[in-house]
Enzyme design. Structure first.
Site, PDB file in Angstrom:
ATOM      1  CG  ASP A  87      -8.786  -2.860   0.390  1.00  0.00           C
ATOM      2  OD1 ASP A  87      -8.870  -2.263   1.477  1.00  0.00           O
ATOM      3  OD2 ASP A  87      -8.750  -2.605  -0.742  1.00  0.00           O
ATOM      4  CB  SER A 154       4.173   9.872  10.219  1.00  0.00           C
ATOM      5  OG  SER A 154       4.876  10.953   9.546  1.00  0.00           O
ATOM      6  CE1 TYR A 179       1.332   8.449   5.023  1.00  0.00           C
ATOM      7  CE2 TYR A 179       2.569  10.443   5.749  1.00  0.00           C
ATOM      8  CZ  TYR A 179       2.469   9.061   5.728  1.00  0.00           C
ATOM      9  OH  TYR A 179       2.918   8.199   6.740  1.00  0.00           O
ATOM     10  CE  LYS A 183       0.236   7.415   8.565  1.00  0.00           C
ATOM     11  NZ  LYS A 183       0.135   5.845   8.975  1.00  0.00           N
TER      12      LYS A 183
HETATM   13  P1  NAD Z   1       4.366   0.008   2.874  1.00  0.00           P
HETATM   14  O1  NAD Z   1       3.538   0.534   1.625  1.00  0.00           O
HETATM   15  O2  NAD Z   1       5.610  -0.747   2.593  1.00  0.00           O
HETATM   16  O3  NAD Z   1       3.631  -1.065   3.758  1.00  0.00           O
HETATM   17  C1  NAD Z   1       2.030  -0.574   3.912  1.00  0.00           C
HETATM   18  C2  NAD Z   1       1.450  -1.984   3.605  1.00  0.00           C
HETATM   19  O4  NAD Z   1      -0.051  -1.972   3.750  1.00  0.00           O
HETATM   20  C3  NAD Z   1       1.562  -2.331   2.275  1.00  0.00           C
HETATM   21  O5  NAD Z   1       2.092  -3.799   2.250  1.00  0.00           O
HETATM   22  C4  NAD Z   1       0.247  -2.238   1.349  1.00  0.00           C
HETATM   23  O6  NAD Z   1       0.063  -3.243   0.371  1.00  0.00           O
HETATM   24  C5  NAD Z   1      -0.608  -2.330   2.651  1.00  0.00           C
HETATM   25  N1  NAD Z   1      -2.149  -1.619   2.559  1.00  0.00           N
HETATM   26  C6  NAD Z   1      -2.107  -0.367   2.080  1.00  0.00           C
HETATM   27  N2  NAD Z   1      -3.669  -0.122   2.241  1.00  0.00           N
HETATM   28  C7  NAD Z   1      -3.983  -1.349   2.528  1.00  0.00           C
HETATM   29  C8  NAD Z   1      -5.585  -1.444   2.528  1.00  0.00           C
HETATM   30  N3  NAD Z   1      -6.633  -0.948   2.748  1.00  0.00           N
HETATM   31  N4  NAD Z   1      -5.899  -3.120   3.227  1.00  0.00           N
HETATM   32  C9  NAD Z   1      -4.763  -3.804   3.375  1.00  0.00           C
HETATM   33  N5  NAD Z   1      -3.536  -3.501   3.215  1.00  0.00           N
HETATM   34  C10 NAD Z   1      -3.071  -2.227   2.686  1.00  0.00           C
HETATM   35  O7  NAD Z   1       4.652   1.375   3.892  1.00  0.00           O
HETATM   36  P2  NAD Z   1       5.761   1.293   5.036  1.00  0.00           P
HETATM   37  O8  NAD Z   1       6.785   2.074   4.772  1.00  0.00           O
HETATM   38  O9  NAD Z   1       5.879  -0.041   5.785  1.00  0.00           O
HETATM   39  O10 NAD Z   1       4.728   2.077   5.989  1.00  0.00           O
HETATM   40  C11 NAD Z   1       4.061   1.378   6.994  1.00  0.00           C
HETATM   41  C12 NAD Z   1       3.184   2.484   7.831  1.00  0.00           C
HETATM   42  O11 NAD Z   1       3.992   3.313   8.403  1.00  0.00           O
HETATM   43  C13 NAD Z   1       2.082   3.021   7.105  1.00  0.00           C
HETATM   44  O12 NAD Z   1       0.949   3.560   7.753  1.00  0.00           O
HETATM   45  C14 NAD Z   1       2.842   4.573   6.969  1.00  0.00           C
HETATM   46  O13 NAD Z   1       2.270   5.556   6.709  1.00  0.00           O
HETATM   47  C15 NAD Z   1       3.774   4.610   8.287  1.00  0.00           C
HETATM   48  N6  NAD Z   1       4.866   5.548   8.154  1.00  0.00           N
HETATM   49  C16 NAD Z   1       5.919   5.381   7.039  1.00  0.00           C
HETATM   50  C17 NAD Z   1       7.063   6.003   7.097  1.00  0.00           C
HETATM   51  C18 NAD Z   1       8.197   5.695   6.078  1.00  0.00           C
HETATM   52  O14 NAD Z   1       9.064   6.410   5.998  1.00  0.00           O
HETATM   53  N7  NAD Z   1       8.067   4.534   5.492  1.00  0.00           N
HETATM   54  C19 NAD Z   1       7.287   7.244   7.969  1.00  0.00           C
HETATM   55  C20 NAD Z   1       6.282   7.232   8.924  1.00  0.00           C
HETATM   56  C21 NAD Z   1       5.005   6.491   8.927  1.00  0.00           C
HETATM   57  N1  UFG Z   2      15.253  13.996  -1.242  1.00  0.00           N
HETATM   58  C1  UFG Z   2      16.101  14.193  -2.300  1.00  0.00           C
HETATM   59  N2  UFG Z   2      16.025  13.599  -3.250  1.00  0.00           N
HETATM   60  C2  UFG Z   2      15.143  12.326  -3.335  1.00  0.00           C
HETATM   61  C3  UFG Z   2      14.438  12.099  -2.475  1.00  0.00           C
HETATM   62  C4  UFG Z   2      14.442  13.053  -1.478  1.00  0.00           C
HETATM   63  O1  UFG Z   2      16.738  15.419  -2.193  1.00  0.00           O
HETATM   64  O2  UFG Z   2      15.073  11.929  -4.670  1.00  0.00           O
HETATM   65  C5  UFG Z   2      15.369  14.521  -0.039  1.00  0.00           C
HETATM   66  C6  UFG Z   2      14.029  15.377   0.318  1.00  0.00           C
HETATM   67  O3  UFG Z   2      13.899  16.799  -0.390  1.00  0.00           O
HETATM   68  C7  UFG Z   2      14.240  15.386   1.891  1.00  0.00           C
HETATM   69  C8  UFG Z   2      14.869  14.390   2.116  1.00  0.00           C
HETATM   70  O4  UFG Z   2      15.843  13.795   1.151  1.00  0.00           O
HETATM   71  O5  UFG Z   2      14.920  16.656   2.452  1.00  0.00           O
HETATM   72  C9  UFG Z   2      14.099  13.017   2.861  1.00  0.00           C
HETATM   73  O6  UFG Z   2      13.125  12.884   1.979  1.00  0.00           O
HETATM   74  P1  UFG Z   2      12.276  11.492   1.862  1.00  0.00           P
HETATM   75  O7  UFG Z   2      11.447  11.577   0.733  1.00  0.00           O
HETATM   76  O8  UFG Z   2      13.225  10.505   2.082  1.00  0.00           O
HETATM   77  O9  UFG Z   2      11.450  11.662   3.346  1.00  0.00           O
HETATM   78  P2  UFG Z   2      10.530  12.621   3.884  1.00  0.00           P
HETATM   79  O10 UFG Z   2      11.009  13.323   5.271  1.00  0.00           O
HETATM   80  O11 UFG Z   2       9.928  13.486   2.872  1.00  0.00           O
HETATM   81  O12 UFG Z   2       9.126  11.916   4.661  1.00  0.00           O
HETATM   82  C10 UFG Z   2       9.441  10.470   4.868  1.00  0.00           C
HETATM   83  C11 UFG Z   2       8.239   9.497   4.433  1.00  0.00           C
HETATM   84  C12 UFG Z   2       6.691  10.198   4.943  1.00  0.00           C
HETATM   85  C13 UFG Z   2       6.837  10.017   6.367  1.00  0.00           C
HETATM   86  C14 UFG Z   2       8.111  11.054   6.956  1.00  0.00           C
HETATM   87  C15 UFG Z   2       8.234  11.270   8.194  1.00  0.00           C
HETATM   88  O13 UFG Z   2       8.045   9.482   2.971  1.00  0.00           O
HETATM   89  O14 UFG Z   2       5.872   8.833   4.615  1.00  0.00           O
HETATM   90  O15 UFG Z   2       9.123  10.467   6.339  1.00  0.00           O
HETATM   91  O16 UFG Z   2       8.252  10.142   8.944  1.00  0.00           O
HETATM   92  F1  UFG Z   2       5.716  10.613   6.839  1.00  0.00           F
END
Ligand code: NAD
Ligand code: UFG
Length: 367
Positions: A87, A154, A179, A183
């Site tokens: 962690d 993000s 969240y 970032k």
């Molecule tokens: P994810 O949850 O699949 O991966 C994140 C990983 O980090 C997980 O495996 C989790 O177990 C680990 N983790 C969390 N806290 C920890 C800690 N304190 N110590 C060690 N491990 C830890 O998420 P993801 O979608 O792969 O996202 C990766 C990164 O990208 C994140 O920083 C997320 O905020 C960022 N991000 C994701 C999205 C998206 O839509 N998926 C969009 C923009 C930014």
């Molecule tokens: N949506 C629905 N139904 C659902 C889920 C989502 O209509 O069950 C809609 C949402 O209202 C939004 C669009 O689909 O209009 C996309 O939603 P997501 O939840 O897939 O994605 P977001 O844009 O809200 O957020 C995601 C990640 C964040 C990240 C962000 C920008 O969850 O962590 O993209 O990268 F920061």
């Protein structure tokens, strides 16, 4: 010690002991720490790094992923990445880890909690995990002279931009969730730290990563009910969920539903390798650089549903429900900087993204 282990792993591949993948060159000495490397985007990035010949060590606390992802990465690449369950908030264990692995030259920092809605409910959990983890990582990076950092940011940092597409010069607006705030704060912490240390950073602002690896061995596996659109679509289609709720059709968009810039996770993963190479070859133009990672194209929720129905020939059960609090109406990226300066461009189509996500969902039926 690790260099030897890479050679051994490669020899194992070459003798056919494991599924072979062509690794053209081994970048001796360039051991990359990938935090959050068993997670969704992290695991795809580890695959791309290994296929480019980088030695990878993953740290993950498995709070949102499974250790067997390491097996899947090995199946795809023929090389097993290092893995330690740590962690990042555990400062002593992290220090021990860095002390043990002094050949690490760079870090790609994915580890964070990422559910926007949950962060509103549990702000302190998000601030504690995401900010403490980053600070502990930076302290160790300075102490152990690891000077290259690629960070997962993000597009949430832009809030609802007034002008679209949104470029890196667009203002960073007050975030709509804790969240998003983690970032913004993280970007500032890295920038301030870089100014007072040898750390160089590339901050990658992802738009909406979706899809899965073409092998269908890794993909997005949210624990519990998915928050994101595409896993909710595939889980509804496969019968794990009854019906997809479309959050609002009264937005100021052509079909009334929200618009996002959806991008294939493999394209995102490749951008990390390019960003890392930019740092390692000292091509960065300043201590901190920021790039948008998107396709530059916006798609509505209904367009995503229609694409799913078209590429899979399945009908999706969905209904329109009220807006989800905190959602922004529309956002998509200006990708010129990433295209022209980073030298990266998203290649995969929306159809590729949705089909790969569906193949991944189907593959989970056998597990
Ligand atoms: P994810 O949850 O699949 O991966 C994140 C990983 O980090 C997980 O495996 C989790 O177990 C680990 N983790 C969390 N806290 C920890 C800690 N304190 N110590 C060690 N491990 C830890 O998420 P993801 O979608 O792969 O996202 C990766 C990164 O990208 C994140 O920083 C997320 O905020 C960022 N991000 C994701 C999205 C998206 O839509 N998926 C969009 C923009 C930014
Ligand atoms: N949506 C629905 N139904 C659902 C889920 C989502 O209509 O069950 C809609 C949402 O209202 C939004 C669009 O689909 O209009 C996309 O939603 P997501 O939840 O897939 O994605 P977001 O844009 O809200 O957020 C995601 C990640 C964040 C990240 C962000 C920008 O969850 O962590 O993209 O990268 F920061």
């Amino acid at each position: 010690m690790l260099r030897v282990s890479t050679e051994e792993k490669l020899k194992k591949c070459i003798t056919g002991a494991c599924k072979m993948v062509l690794v053209k060159s081994i970048r001796m000495g360039d051991t990359v720490l990938v935090t959050g490397g068993t997670g969704y985007i992290g695991s795809h990035t580890v695959v791309e790094l290994q296929q480019k010949g980088y030695e990878v060590i993953i740290i993950d606390n498995l709070s949102n992923s499974y250790e067997n992802v390491v097996d899947s990465i090995e199946k795809i690449t023929g090389i097993r990445p290092g893995f330690e369950q740590i962690d990042l908030c555990d400062k002593l264990s992290l220090d021990d880890f860095f002390n043990k692995h002094q050949n690490i030259t760079s870090a790609i920092h994915f580890a964070a909690l990422k559910a926007v809605g949950e962060s509103v409910e549990k702000p302190l959990l998000y601030y504690y995990n995401n900010i403490t983890g980053l600070i502990n990582l930076l302290i160790c990076m300075i102490k152990y002279k690891v000077n290259n950092l690629v960070f997962s940011s993000s597009c949430t940092v832009y809030g609802q931009p007034e002008i679209l597409p949104v470029s890196e010069k667009s203002p960073v607006l007050k975030p709509l969730s804790p969240y998003g705030n983690t970032k913004q704060i993280a970007e500032e912490i890295i920038t301030d730290t870089s100014g007072k240390s040898k750390i160089k950073g590339i901050l990658l602002r992802y738009f909406n990563p979706i899809g899965a690896h073409s092998s269908a061995l890794i993909g997005e596996l949210p624990i519990g009910v998915p928050n994101n659109l595409v896993p909710f679509i595939t889980q509804t289609a496969i019968g794990k969920r009854e019906c997809l709720n479309v959050f609002g059709n009264d937005y100021n968009t052509p079909d009334g539903t929200c618009i996002r810039d959806y991008i294939h996770v493999v394209d995102i993963a490749k951008a990390h390798v390019i960003a890392l190479e930019r740092l390692l070859s000292e091509k960065n133009e300043s201590g901190i650089e920021i790039f948008n990672l998107g396709t530059g194209k916006g798609n509505s929720v209904l367009e995503i549903i229609n694409t799913y129905q078209k590429v899979t020939c399945n009908k999706l059960n969905y209904r329109i429900v009220p807006r989800r609090p905190g959602d922004i109406e529309k956002i998509y990226a200006d990708t010129a900087l990433a295209n022209n300066v980073l030298g990266w461009k998203a290649e995969k189509t929306l159809e590729d993204m949705i089909l790969s996500a569906w193949n991944w969902e189907l593959s989970l039926l056998n597990n």
